[in-house]
Write a protein that holds these residues in place. Structure first.
Motif, PDB file in Angstrom:
ATOM      1  N   GLY A 254      31.387 -31.031   2.437  1.00  0.00           N
ATOM      2  CA  GLY A 254      30.150 -31.790   2.420  1.00  0.00           C
ATOM      3  C   GLY A 254      29.509 -31.799   1.053  1.00  0.00           C
ATOM      4  N   THR A 255      28.224 -32.121   1.054  1.00  0.00           N
ATOM      5  CA  THR A 255      27.455 -32.260  -0.185  1.00  0.00           C
ATOM      6  C   THR A 255      26.182 -31.439  -0.087  1.00  0.00           C
ATOM      7  OG1 THR A 255      28.324 -34.500  -0.436  1.00  0.00           O
ATOM      8  CG2 THR A 255      26.377 -33.943  -1.737  1.00  0.00           C
ATOM      9  N   TYR A 256      25.844 -30.766  -1.173  1.00  0.00           N
ATOM     10  CA  TYR A 256      24.601 -30.009  -1.276  1.00  0.00           C
ATOM     11  C   TYR A 256      23.594 -30.886  -1.996  1.00  0.00           C
ATOM     12  CZ  TYR A 256      27.428 -26.043   0.142  1.00  0.00           C
ATOM     13  OH  TYR A 256      28.253 -25.203   0.846  1.00  0.00           O
ATOM     14  N   ILE A 257      22.440 -31.096  -1.367  1.00  0.00           N
ATOM     15  CA  ILE A 257      21.423 -31.985  -1.925  1.00  0.00           C
ATOM     16  C   ILE A 257      20.149 -31.211  -2.217  1.00  0.00           C
ATOM     17  CG2 ILE A 257      22.408 -33.971  -0.725  1.00  0.00           C
ATOM     18  CD1 ILE A 257      20.058 -33.842   1.234  1.00  0.00           C
ATOM     19  N   CYS A 258      19.295 -31.772  -3.054  1.00  0.00           N
ATOM     20  CA  CYS A 258      18.018 -31.155  -3.403  1.00  0.00           C
ATOM     21  C   CYS A 258      17.115 -31.142  -2.170  1.00  0.00           C
ATOM     22  CB  CYS A 258      17.356 -31.934  -4.538  1.00  0.00           C
ATOM     23  SG  CYS A 258      15.710 -31.319  -4.982  1.00  0.00           S
ATOM     24  N   ALA A 259      16.535 -29.999  -1.853  1.00  0.00           N
ATOM     25  CA  ALA A 259      15.632 -29.881  -0.712  1.00  0.00           C
ATOM     26  C   ALA A 259      14.312 -30.602  -0.967  1.00  0.00           C
ATOM     27  CB  ALA A 259      15.378 -28.410  -0.396  1.00  0.00           C
TER      28      ALA A 259
END
Length: 164
Positions: A78-83
């Motif tokens: 998956g992808t880690y995105i800015c919270a």
């Protein structure tokens, strides 16, 4: 004896005040040429959309406790995105177990992050922030694996994971 105690206590107070300029976070985030990020909000607006922990890390340059994030041991695709603004930051293919207790990556998605000097705690480090909202994500170090040799040591609370 009381005078000596007073002088020693005064010296400790003055020394602490002098050292605090080095111990308190002194990171300088460099934004765009206009000195603004694409997404800007007031402190109150950030508080409304972020949890207290996210606000502390993203907006106040805090650090979460090591091994407190479930994302440290997250290895799904998956992808880690800015919270703070949902900007994609890291792909799961670049994640590795650094053993530090924080999610670590050896590369970021091009154009996703910015860096700045962080001279807090009597050391010099490179801070990593979101390119779009300026949120503090963590730090980058030169002790990561190949192919980059970098370790982007991120606060899990500053990230969200989107499984693919």
């Amino acid at each position: 004896m009381k005078r000596r105690y007073f002088l020693e206590a005064g010296g400790v107070i003055l020394g602490t005040a002098w050292l605090s300029q080095y111990l308190i976070g002194k990171s300088q985030v460099i934004a765009t040429a206009s000195n603004e990020f694409e997404i800007t909000k007031t402190e109150e607006e950030w508080r409304e959309i972020l949890t207290p922990e996210q606000f502390y890390v993203l907006r106040k340059h805090g650090t979460e406790r090591a091994r407190s994030s479930s994302l440290d041991k997250q290895y799904a695709q998956g992808t880690y995105i800015c919270a703070g603004c949902d900007l994609p930051l890291f792909k799961s293919e670049t994640k590795f177990n650094s053993g530090t207790g924080w999610p670590s990556f050896y590369a970021f998605i091009p154009g996703a992050i910015g860096t700045s000097a962080d001279n807090s705690f009597l050391m010099s480090r490179t801070e990593v922030h979101c390119h779009r909202c300026g949120g503090h994500l963590g730090h980058v170090f030169n002790d990561g694996p190949k192919p980059t040799g970098k370790r982007y040591c991120m606060n899990g609370v500053a990230l969200k994971f989107i499984e693919s």
